[in-house]
Design a protein around this motif. Structure first.
Motif, PDB file in Angstrom:
ATOM      1  N   GLN A   1      29.183  32.650  21.614  1.00  0.00           N
ATOM      2  CA  GLN A   1      29.526  31.238  21.525  1.00  0.00           C
ATOM      3  C   GLN A   1      30.916  31.066  20.929  1.00  0.00           C
ATOM      4  OE1 GLN A   1      28.134  28.501  22.452  1.00  0.00           O
ATOM      5  NE2 GLN A   1      25.962  28.892  22.792  1.00  0.00           N
ATOM      6  N   VAL A   2      31.599  30.093  21.435  1.00  0.00           N
ATOM      7  CA  VAL A   2      32.906  29.699  20.899  1.00  0.00           C
ATOM      8  C   VAL A   2      32.809  28.242  20.478  1.00  0.00           C
ATOM      9  CG1 VAL A   2      35.345  29.371  21.401  1.00  0.00           C
ATOM     10  CG2 VAL A   2      34.142  31.344  22.367  1.00  0.00           C
ATOM     11  N   GLN A   3      33.184  27.973  19.258  1.00  0.00           N
ATOM     12  CA  GLN A   3      33.222  26.596  18.772  1.00  0.00           C
ATOM     13  C   GLN A   3      34.673  26.108  18.771  1.00  0.00           C
ATOM     14  OE1 GLN A   3      31.458  29.059  16.701  1.00  0.00           O
ATOM     15  NE2 GLN A   3      29.781  28.569  18.070  1.00  0.00           N
ATOM     16  N   LEU A   4      34.861  24.917  19.302  1.00  0.00           N
ATOM     17  CA  LEU A   4      36.199  24.329  19.420  1.00  0.00           C
ATOM     18  C   LEU A   4      36.218  22.967  18.752  1.00  0.00           C
ATOM     19  CD1 LEU A   4      36.784  25.196  23.191  1.00  0.00           C
ATOM     20  CD2 LEU A   4      37.641  26.458  21.216  1.00  0.00           C
ATOM     21  N   VAL A   5      37.217  22.739  17.931  1.00  0.00           N
ATOM     22  CA  VAL A   5      37.341  21.463  17.229  1.00  0.00           C
ATOM     23  C   VAL A   5      38.764  20.945  17.393  1.00  0.00           C
ATOM     24  CG1 VAL A   5      37.161  20.240  15.050  1.00  0.00           C
ATOM     25  CG2 VAL A   5      35.573  22.119  15.560  1.00  0.00           C
ATOM     26  N   GLU A   6      38.893  19.781  18.020  1.00  0.00           N
ATOM     27  CA  GLU A   6      40.199  19.179  18.239  1.00  0.00           C
ATOM     28  C   GLU A   6      40.575  18.247  17.096  1.00  0.00           C
ATOM     29  OE1 GLU A   6      38.104  19.260  22.354  1.00  0.00           O
ATOM     30  OE2 GLU A   6      37.594  18.754  20.273  1.00  0.00           O
ATOM     31  N   SER A   7      41.871  18.054  16.942  1.00  0.00           N
ATOM     32  CA  SER A   7      42.391  17.095  15.975  1.00  0.00           C
ATOM     33  C   SER A   7      43.760  16.627  16.447  1.00  0.00           C
ATOM     34  CB  SER A   7      42.488  17.725  14.580  1.00  0.00           C
ATOM     35  OG  SER A   7      43.374  18.827  14.599  1.00  0.00           O
ATOM     36  N   PHE A  29      39.476  35.136  19.934  1.00  0.00           N
ATOM     37  CA  PHE A  29      40.223  34.041  20.557  1.00  0.00           C
ATOM     38  C   PHE A  29      41.087  34.520  21.716  1.00  0.00           C
ATOM     39  CE2 PHE A  29      41.884  29.898  20.765  1.00  0.00           C
ATOM     40  CZ  PHE A  29      43.273  29.917  20.764  1.00  0.00           C
ATOM     41  N   SER A  30      41.718  35.664  21.558  1.00  0.00           N
ATOM     42  CA  SER A  30      42.637  36.152  22.583  1.00  0.00           C
ATOM     43  C   SER A  30      41.921  36.619  23.850  1.00  0.00           C
ATOM     44  CB  SER A  30      43.499  37.283  22.029  1.00  0.00           C
ATOM     45  OG  SER A  30      42.692  38.333  21.563  1.00  0.00           O
ATOM     46  N   ASP A  31      40.606  36.629  23.850  1.00  0.00           N
ATOM     47  CA  ASP A  31      39.831  36.960  25.051  1.00  0.00           C
ATOM     48  C   ASP A  31      39.709  35.776  25.996  1.00  0.00           C
ATOM     49  OD1 ASP A  31      37.342  39.227  23.594  1.00  0.00           O
ATOM     50  OD2 ASP A  31      39.424  39.531  24.221  1.00  0.00           O
ATOM     51  N   TYR A  32      40.218  34.618  25.579  1.00  0.00           N
ATOM     52  CA  TYR A  32      39.990  33.386  26.332  1.00  0.00           C
ATOM     53  C   TYR A  32      41.286  32.703  26.760  1.00  0.00           C
ATOM     54  CZ  TYR A  32      35.173  33.811  24.892  1.00  0.00           C
ATOM     55  OH  TYR A  32      33.898  34.278  24.708  1.00  0.00           O
ATOM     56  N   VAL A  33      41.288  32.272  27.995  1.00  0.00           N
ATOM     57  CA  VAL A  33      42.271  31.296  28.463  1.00  0.00           C
ATOM     58  C   VAL A  33      41.907  29.964  27.827  1.00  0.00           C
ATOM     59  CG1 VAL A  33      43.036  29.991  30.482  1.00  0.00           C
ATOM     60  CG2 VAL A  33      42.709  32.479  30.636  1.00  0.00           C
ATOM     61  N   ALA A  97      39.331  23.512  25.946  1.00  0.00           N
ATOM     62  CA  ALA A  97      38.283  24.293  26.582  1.00  0.00           C
ATOM     63  C   ALA A  97      38.700  25.758  26.647  1.00  0.00           C
ATOM     64  CB  ALA A  97      38.001  23.758  27.980  1.00  0.00           C
ATOM     65  N   ALA A  98      37.689  26.630  26.684  1.00  0.00           N
ATOM     66  CA  ALA A  98      37.934  28.071  26.708  1.00  0.00           C
ATOM     67  C   ALA A  98      37.239  28.707  27.896  1.00  0.00           C
ATOM     68  CB  ALA A  98      37.441  28.709  25.411  1.00  0.00           C
ATOM     69  N   ALA A  99      37.945  29.612  28.537  1.00  0.00           N
ATOM     70  CA  ALA A  99      37.396  30.337  29.679  1.00  0.00           C
ATOM     71  C   ALA A  99      37.726  31.808  29.547  1.00  0.00           C
ATOM     72  CB  ALA A  99      37.956  29.777  30.983  1.00  0.00           C
ATOM     73  N   ALA A 107      40.554  24.329  37.149  1.00  0.00           N
ATOM     74  CA  ALA A 107      39.230  23.780  37.435  1.00  0.00           C
ATOM     75  C   ALA A 107      38.372  23.740  36.179  1.00  0.00           C
ATOM     76  CB  ALA A 107      38.545  24.615  38.508  1.00  0.00           C
ATOM     77  N   SER A 108      37.934  22.549  35.813  1.00  0.00           N
ATOM     78  CA  SER A 108      37.144  22.417  34.588  1.00  0.00           C
ATOM     79  C   SER A 108      35.839  23.205  34.664  1.00  0.00           C
ATOM     80  CB  SER A 108      36.858  20.945  34.308  1.00  0.00           C
ATOM     81  OG  SER A 108      36.119  20.358  35.355  1.00  0.00           O
ATOM     82  N   ALA A 109      35.292  23.368  35.854  1.00  0.00           N
ATOM     83  CA  ALA A 109      34.033  24.097  35.999  1.00  0.00           C
ATOM     84  C   ALA A 109      34.158  25.564  35.605  1.00  0.00           C
ATOM     85  CB  ALA A 109      33.534  23.982  37.439  1.00  0.00           C
ATOM     86  N   GLU A 110      35.380  26.065  35.550  1.00  0.00           N
ATOM     87  CA  GLU A 110      35.582  27.467  35.207  1.00  0.00           C
ATOM     88  C   GLU A 110      35.557  27.708  33.693  1.00  0.00           C
ATOM     89  OE1 GLU A 110      36.059  30.107  37.311  1.00  0.00           O
ATOM     90  OE2 GLU A 110      35.600  28.767  38.976  1.00  0.00           O
ATOM     91  N   TYR A 111      35.568  26.644  32.923  1.00  0.00           N
ATOM     92  CA  TYR A 111      35.647  26.767  31.472  1.00  0.00           C
ATOM     93  C   TYR A 111      34.243  26.730  30.871  1.00  0.00           C
ATOM     94  CZ  TYR A 111      40.649  26.398  31.833  1.00  0.00           C
ATOM     95  OH  TYR A 111      41.960  26.656  32.142  1.00  0.00           O
ATOM     96  N   ASP A 112      34.012  27.659  29.944  1.00  0.00           N
ATOM     97  CA  ASP A 112      32.669  27.877  29.421  1.00  0.00           C
ATOM     98  C   ASP A 112      32.372  27.066  28.162  1.00  0.00           C
ATOM     99  OD1 ASP A 112      33.704  31.108  30.140  1.00  0.00           O
ATOM    100  OD2 ASP A 112      32.163  30.070  31.314  1.00  0.00           O
ATOM    101  N   TYR A 113      33.387  26.817  27.370  1.00  0.00           N
ATOM    102  CA  TYR A 113      33.186  26.165  26.081  1.00  0.00           C
ATOM    103  C   TYR A 113      34.142  24.981  25.949  1.00  0.00           C
ATOM    104  CZ  TYR A 113      30.885  30.601  25.159  1.00  0.00           C
ATOM    105  OH  TYR A 113      30.071  31.683  25.237  1.00  0.00           O
TER     106      TYR A 113
END
Length: 124
Positions: A1-7, A29-33, A97-99, A107-113
């Motif tokens: 799981q990846v948790q993402l918090v925007e500000s 983190f570096s594993d994700y686009v 988002a992270a993929a 494509a938003s559908a390609e992003y997992d988190y």
């Protein structure tokens, strides 16, 4: 799981600037686009910008080119979106988002988190 918090969202006048940040935790983190997407009221979610794993390549929506800059700091597990020359049509909820290995960066559908989002409102 990846948790993402925007500000960093808020209300700004047209022509102004905002800097959004997204803090990630949970996995390497570096594993994700990392990408930024936005959704305006009554509209579909749209791609804004993305940055590849090491930050070597970036992609932008036509609407963002020349005004927005995406960057990442893999040591701090953060991705940022610097937005300049803002327009009222930039108003919306911005989500990072992270993929892991997207077939399409746009494509938003390609992003997992996904993060919960931060509101950006640009007044005219």
């Amino acid at each position: 799981q990846v948790q993402l918090v925007e500000s960093g969202g808020g209300l700004v006048q047209a022509g102004g600037s905002l800097r959004l940040s997204c803090a990630a935790s949970g996995r390497t983190f570096s594993d994700y686009v990392m990408g930024w997407f936005r959704q305006a009221p009554g509209k579909e979610r749209e791609f804004v910008a993305t940055i590849t794993w090491s930050g070597g390549t970036t992609y932008y929506a036509d609407s963002a080119k020349g005004r927005f800059t995406i960057s990442r700091d893999n040591a701090k597990n953060t991705v940022s979106l610097q937005m300049n020359s803002l327009k009222p049509e930039d108003t919306g909820v911005y989500r990072c988002a992270a993929a892991r290995t997207p077939h399409s960066f746009r494509a938003s559908a390609e992003y997992d988190y996904w993060g919960q989002g931060t509101q950006v409102t640009v007044s005219s």
